[in-house]
Design an enzyme around this catalytic site. Sequence first.
Site, short mmCIF file in Angstrom:
data_model
loop_
_atom_site.label_atom_id
_atom_site.label_comp_id
_atom_site.label_asym_id
_atom_site.label_seq_id
_atom_site.Cartn_x
_atom_site.Cartn_y
_atom_site.Cartn_z
N ASP A 53 0.86 -1.19 0.00
CA ASP A 53 0.00 0.00 0.00
C ASP A 53 0.89 1.24 0.00
O ASP A 53 1.74 1.40 0.86
CB ASP A 53 -0.90 -0.02 1.25
CG ASP A 53 -1.96 1.07 1.22
OD1 ASP A 53 -3.15 0.73 1.32
OD2 ASP A 53 -1.60 2.26 1.12
N ASP A 72 -3.80 2.42 -5.28
CA ASP A 72 -2.49 2.40 -4.62
C ASP A 72 -2.21 1.13 -3.82
O ASP A 72 -1.29 1.12 -2.99
CB ASP A 72 -2.30 3.64 -3.74
CG ASP A 72 -2.83 3.46 -2.33
OD1 ASP A 72 -3.85 2.78 -2.15
OD2 ASP A 72 -2.20 4.00 -1.40
N GLU A 73 -2.97 0.07 -4.03
CA GLU A 73 -2.68 -1.14 -3.26
C GLU A 73 -2.89 -2.41 -4.08
O GLU A 73 -3.69 -2.45 -5.01
CB GLU A 73 -3.50 -1.20 -1.98
CG GLU A 73 -4.99 -1.22 -2.23
CD GLU A 73 -5.80 -1.21 -0.94
OE1 GLU A 73 -5.58 -2.06 -0.07
OE2 GLU A 73 -6.69 -0.34 -0.84
#
Length: 360
Positions: A10, A108-109
């Site tokens: 993340d 974003d992960e």
Amino acid sequence: MGKMTILHVDMDSFFSSVETRERPELRGLPVVVGADPKEGKGRGVVSTCSYEAREHGIRSGMPVSRAYKKCPEAVFLPVNMALYRKVSGNIMEILRKYADKFQQISVDEAFLDISKRVERYRDVRELVQKIKEEIWDREKLTCSVGVGPNKFIAKIASDFDKPDGLTVVLEGVEGFLAPLSVRRIPGVGEKTEKALKEMGIETICQLAECDEQKLVAQFGKLGHRLHLLAKGIDESEVIEIRETKSLGREITFEEDTDDPDALDHAIDGLANEVQRVLTDKGYRFRTLTLKIRFEDFETHTRSRSFDLPVSDLELIEETGKELMQEFIEGRKKVRLVGIRVSNLERLDEKQKLMESYMTD
Ligand code: TTP
Ligand code: MG
């Protein structure tokens, strides 16, 4: 299923880290990224903020006006989604290389199944260091990584030590989970947290020790799942989603035509079909391509791209017709027209949430 090693990666304060990277003069400052911030006077909502801004109590989802009250000297920036999406794509490309199976979860992960790649505990740390270094070298961004025997543990572990953290929980899973708040469990929001509290359950340990029947009586199926998770059990797999790259429809006319109405009508029909498939599959697109083939088989394509993913019918119709326009004036008859959409994105819940922050 054998023993698994799952990574959850993340990015740290993603939007604001990208902004700071682009403008090094912002380094070390409280930076707030949100819709229409007007230097703190806007009516939008905070998408995210730098860790310096978090020290002032600013959080994602908070009205910008409230963030301004907490820290008037913060730098307020609008959301530049096109940039973040591009950076996200670069990062996902890096991550994908390190995994047997790879699943992007949001901008974003991602989860990486590395079960077959690492033999020993030490190897995991080495592998993660390599990943972090590559992301830093290429993108000048940091991330936090959690390692666990399943997705659930990995996800909780990545959040455990932020920013730039690495938390490995391959042994002692129950001890790791025990003291944590139930709120850390993905899917446990304010409502569920409150309901659990009323049952006297605040920590994951208390949840694990609670009688399962009680949980099922209160929450149904979710209760069963919560009980398993609290015990650290999660059998869900890292699912490699092979994204559809593009989708399109075309039509060959019964007779070649240069009748503008017939051509427009054809575009409307194609737009309708394409839009229906998009809706069925839950996709939006960012690029539309028109294809046109003339009676002599001369074939052309023209594309247009949008900054944000779109899916509405009128836009498809209008864009298709506009792109067609330059071909059909005073030219040969048309044999075939087609519409294809690409740069597809899945319309998941999290994305919907993010979009709602961006348009106010
Ligand atoms: P997160 O990973 O939840 O947050 P973050 O990366 O900013 O910070 P952290 O270091 O705690 O991971 O979300 C990723 C991006 O998604 C975030 O940079 C901005 C966007 N986002 C929103 O737009 N609205 C929100 O409410 C949240 C939580 C995130
Ligand atoms: Mg993040």
